[in-house]
Design a protein around this motif. Structure first.
Motif, mmCIF file in Angstrom:
data_model
loop_
_atom_site.group_PDB
_atom_site.id
_atom_site.type_symbol
_atom_site.label_atom_id
_atom_site.label_comp_id
_atom_site.label_asym_id
_atom_site.label_seq_id
_atom_site.Cartn_x
_atom_site.Cartn_y
_atom_site.Cartn_z
ATOM 1 N N ARG A 85 10.424 -8.070 -4.809
ATOM 2 C CA ARG A 85 11.127 -8.993 -5.718
ATOM 3 C C ARG A 85 10.137 -9.615 -6.723
ATOM 4 O O ARG A 85 10.419 -9.716 -7.919
ATOM 5 N N TYR A 107 7.331 -8.383 -7.827
ATOM 6 C CA TYR A 107 6.888 -7.397 -8.831
ATOM 7 C C TYR A 107 8.005 -7.103 -9.846
ATOM 8 O O TYR A 107 7.729 -6.931 -11.032
ATOM 9 N N ILE A 154 -2.400 -7.658 -4.567
ATOM 10 C CA ILE A 154 -2.478 -9.128 -4.493
ATOM 11 C C ILE A 154 -2.217 -9.594 -3.074
ATOM 12 O O ILE A 154 -1.418 -8.990 -2.352
ATOM 13 N N LYS A 193 10.264 -9.192 -10.834
ATOM 14 C CA LYS A 193 10.323 -10.340 -11.747
ATOM 15 C C LYS A 193 9.264 -10.217 -12.843
ATOM 16 O O LYS A 193 9.428 -10.731 -13.936
ATOM 17 N N GLN A 208 13.569 -19.914 -9.106
ATOM 18 C CA GLN A 208 12.753 -21.100 -8.871
ATOM 19 C C GLN A 208 11.874 -21.442 -10.076
ATOM 20 O O GLN A 208 11.605 -20.606 -10.914
ATOM 21 N N GLY A 217 6.535 -19.146 -6.392
ATOM 22 C CA GLY A 217 6.381 -18.647 -7.763
ATOM 23 C C GLY A 217 4.937 -18.379 -8.149
ATOM 24 O O GLY A 217 4.657 -17.949 -9.283
ATOM 25 N N ARG A 257 9.933 -9.585 -0.280
ATOM 26 C CA ARG A 257 9.421 -10.661 -1.139
ATOM 27 C C ARG A 257 8.487 -10.098 -2.207
ATOM 28 O O ARG A 257 8.581 -10.460 -3.383
ATOM 29 N N ILE A 273 -1.611 -13.587 -1.294
ATOM 30 C CA ILE A 273 -1.731 -15.032 -1.169
ATOM 31 C C ILE A 273 -1.985 -15.243 0.315
ATOM 32 O O ILE A 273 -1.091 -15.037 1.150
ATOM 33 N N ASP A 293 6.165 -17.898 -1.776
ATOM 34 C CA ASP A 293 7.551 -18.250 -2.134
ATOM 35 C C ASP A 293 7.642 -19.480 -3.025
ATOM 36 O O ASP A 293 8.623 -20.215 -2.976
ATOM 37 N N ASN A 304 8.771 -4.952 2.479
ATOM 38 C CA ASN A 304 8.184 -6.219 2.034
ATOM 39 C C ASN A 304 9.010 -6.721 0.838
ATOM 40 O O ASN A 304 8.624 -6.626 -0.327
ATOM 41 N N GLY A 344 2.849 -16.128 -6.867
ATOM 42 C CA GLY A 344 2.593 -14.692 -6.974
ATOM 43 C C GLY A 344 3.017 -14.177 -8.342
ATOM 44 O O GLY A 344 2.273 -13.455 -9.011
ATOM 45 N N GLU A 345 4.199 -14.570 -8.771
ATOM 46 C CA GLU A 345 4.691 -14.120 -10.085
ATOM 47 C C GLU A 345 3.729 -14.563 -11.187
ATOM 48 O O GLU A 345 3.357 -13.781 -12.067
HETATM 49 C C1 LIG Z 1 3.793 -10.834 -2.157
HETATM 50 C C2 LIG Z 1 3.301 -12.125 -2.759
HETATM 51 C C3 LIG Z 1 2.093 -11.856 -3.669
HETATM 52 C C4 LIG Z 1 4.408 -12.740 -3.636
HETATM 53 O O1 LIG Z 1 3.979 -13.970 -4.126
HETATM 54 P P1 LIG Z 1 4.933 -15.248 -3.941
HETATM 55 O O2 LIG Z 1 4.303 -16.367 -4.664
HETATM 56 O O3 LIG Z 1 5.228 -15.441 -2.505
HETATM 57 O O4 LIG Z 1 6.230 -14.713 -4.698
HETATM 58 P P2 LIG Z 1 7.187 -15.477 -5.711
HETATM 59 O O5 LIG Z 1 7.480 -16.841 -5.165
HETATM 60 O O6 LIG Z 1 6.653 -15.372 -7.087
HETATM 61 O O7 LIG Z 1 8.495 -14.555 -5.636
HETATM 62 C C5 LIG Z 1 9.069 -14.218 -4.406
HETATM 63 C C6 LIG Z 1 10.521 -13.833 -4.623
HETATM 64 O O8 LIG Z 1 10.967 -13.133 -3.472
HETATM 65 C C7 LIG Z 1 12.134 -13.761 -2.960
HETATM 66 N N1 LIG Z 1 12.132 -13.526 -1.522
HETATM 67 C C8 LIG Z 1 11.430 -14.137 -0.564
HETATM 68 N N2 LIG Z 1 11.709 -13.588 0.648
HETATM 69 C C9 LIG Z 1 12.622 -12.602 0.402
HETATM 70 C C10 LIG Z 1 13.311 -11.694 1.245
HETATM 71 N N3 LIG Z 1 13.118 -11.668 2.572
HETATM 72 N N4 LIG Z 1 14.183 -10.845 0.661
HETATM 73 C C11 LIG Z 1 14.402 -10.847 -0.669
HETATM 74 N N5 LIG Z 1 13.764 -11.693 -1.525
HETATM 75 C C12 LIG Z 1 12.891 -12.563 -0.976
HETATM 76 C C13 LIG Z 1 11.983 -15.220 -3.368
HETATM 77 O O9 LIG Z 1 13.222 -15.889 -3.343
HETATM 78 C C14 LIG Z 1 11.445 -15.029 -4.788
HETATM 79 O O10 LIG Z 1 12.449 -14.613 -5.687
HETATM 80 P P3 LIG Z 1 13.167 -15.632 -6.734
HETATM 81 O O11 LIG Z 1 12.094 -16.236 -7.579
HETATM 82 O O12 LIG Z 1 14.109 -14.771 -7.498
HETATM 83 O O13 LIG Z 1 13.850 -16.664 -5.882
HETATM 84 C C15 LIG Z 1 2.886 -13.157 -1.651
HETATM 85 O O14 LIG Z 1 4.026 -13.574 -0.952
HETATM 86 C C16 LIG Z 1 1.873 -12.590 -0.689
HETATM 87 O O15 LIG Z 1 0.703 -12.521 -0.999
HETATM 88 N N6 LIG Z 1 2.342 -12.173 0.502
HETATM 89 C C17 LIG Z 1 1.454 -11.680 1.554
HETATM 90 C C18 LIG Z 1 0.686 -10.411 1.149
HETATM 91 C C19 LIG Z 1 1.555 -9.378 0.506
HETATM 92 O O16 LIG Z 1 2.659 -9.091 0.945
HETATM 93 N N7 LIG Z 1 1.011 -8.796 -0.570
HETATM 94 C C20 LIG Z 1 1.685 -7.737 -1.296
HETATM 95 C C21 LIG Z 1 1.341 -6.429 -0.735
HETATM 96 S S1 LIG Z 1 2.006 -5.117 -1.729
#
Ligand SMILES: CC(C)(COP(=O)(O)OP(=O)(O)OC[C@H]1O[C@@H](n2cnc3c(N)ncnc32)[C@H](O)[C@@H]1OP(=O)(O)O)[C@@H](O)C(=O)NCCC(=O)NCCS
Length: 177
Positions: A134, A136, A88, A138, A2, A99, A131, A90, A97, A129, A101-102
């Protein structure tokens, strides 16, 4: 892959704490974080302590309009060895989802390695978890190992992955991108 949406980090302020406390009381979010929901008072206390701790750095994640959407922390900063733990969230689900977080993790790694001069950043993430794992990967984190831990309100056994990134890995990534 993305398109990365911009996230901006700014120092966390006391006025942010009520919104963060709302997220900290959410049981679904707590499950993703491998923790338990906590009260407003506990959340405020935790963040106030971090704001006054020279071994922690906590930043607010805001969107392009300045809206608070999450936070990102470096804790357990060991100034001599150059290690710190990253965490972290969000809080607003609408911003996941996309970008952000990245982008936020990369900005925090830049601060850790370039401004604070740290050597190694590690984190713990529940392996289910996907997402977060993935996100981290990246950012250049590598899996170091896994442990089983009893976590959450039900003491459920969950697999926790330890991931790390070294300053040299981060610098190499910056050089090629
Ligand atoms: C974890 C978190 C920080 C990630 O930030 P984000 O902005 O959502 O993540 P990004 O969009 O940068 O990246 C997510 C990636 O995971 C992928 N993804 C999403 N759901 C997925 C799943 N079920 N299985 C595999 N990959 C998945 C997305 O496609 C994306 O990958 P891509 O860029 O290759 O397509 C955020 O979702 C969050 O705060 N979540 C709630 C709290 C949490 O889980 N914190 C981490 C605790 S260790």
């Amino acid at each position: 892959m993305q398109q990365l949406e911009r996230a901006v980090l700014r120092p966390l302020e006391e006025r942010d704490l009520d919104r963060i406390a709302g997220w900290d009381s959410d049981s679904e979010l707590a499950h993703m974080m491998g923790g338990v929901p906590i009260s407003i008072e506990e959340s405020r206390g935790r963040y106030l302590k971090m704001l006054n701790d020279r071994n922690s750095l906590v930043m607010a994640i805001v969107d392009h309009s300045g809206r608070l959407i999450g936070d990102i922390e470096l804790t357990e900063i060991a100034w001599r060895s150059g290690d710190a733990e990253l965490s972290i969230k969000i809080g607003d689900p609408a911003y996941r989802d996309r970008g952000i977080g990245e982008c936020a993790v990369r900005e925090m790694l830049f601060i850790a390695f370039e401004r604070l001069g740290l050597r190694r950043v590690y984190l713990r993430v529940c392996s289910d978890n996907l997402r977060a794992v993935r996100c981290y990967k990246k950012c250049g984190f590598r899996r170091e190992g896994v442990v089983k831990r009893r976590l959450g309100p039900d003491d459920q056994v969950r697999v926790v992955t330890l991931m790390t990134i070294l300053r040299s890995d981060f610098m190499n990534m910056q050089a090629v991108s």
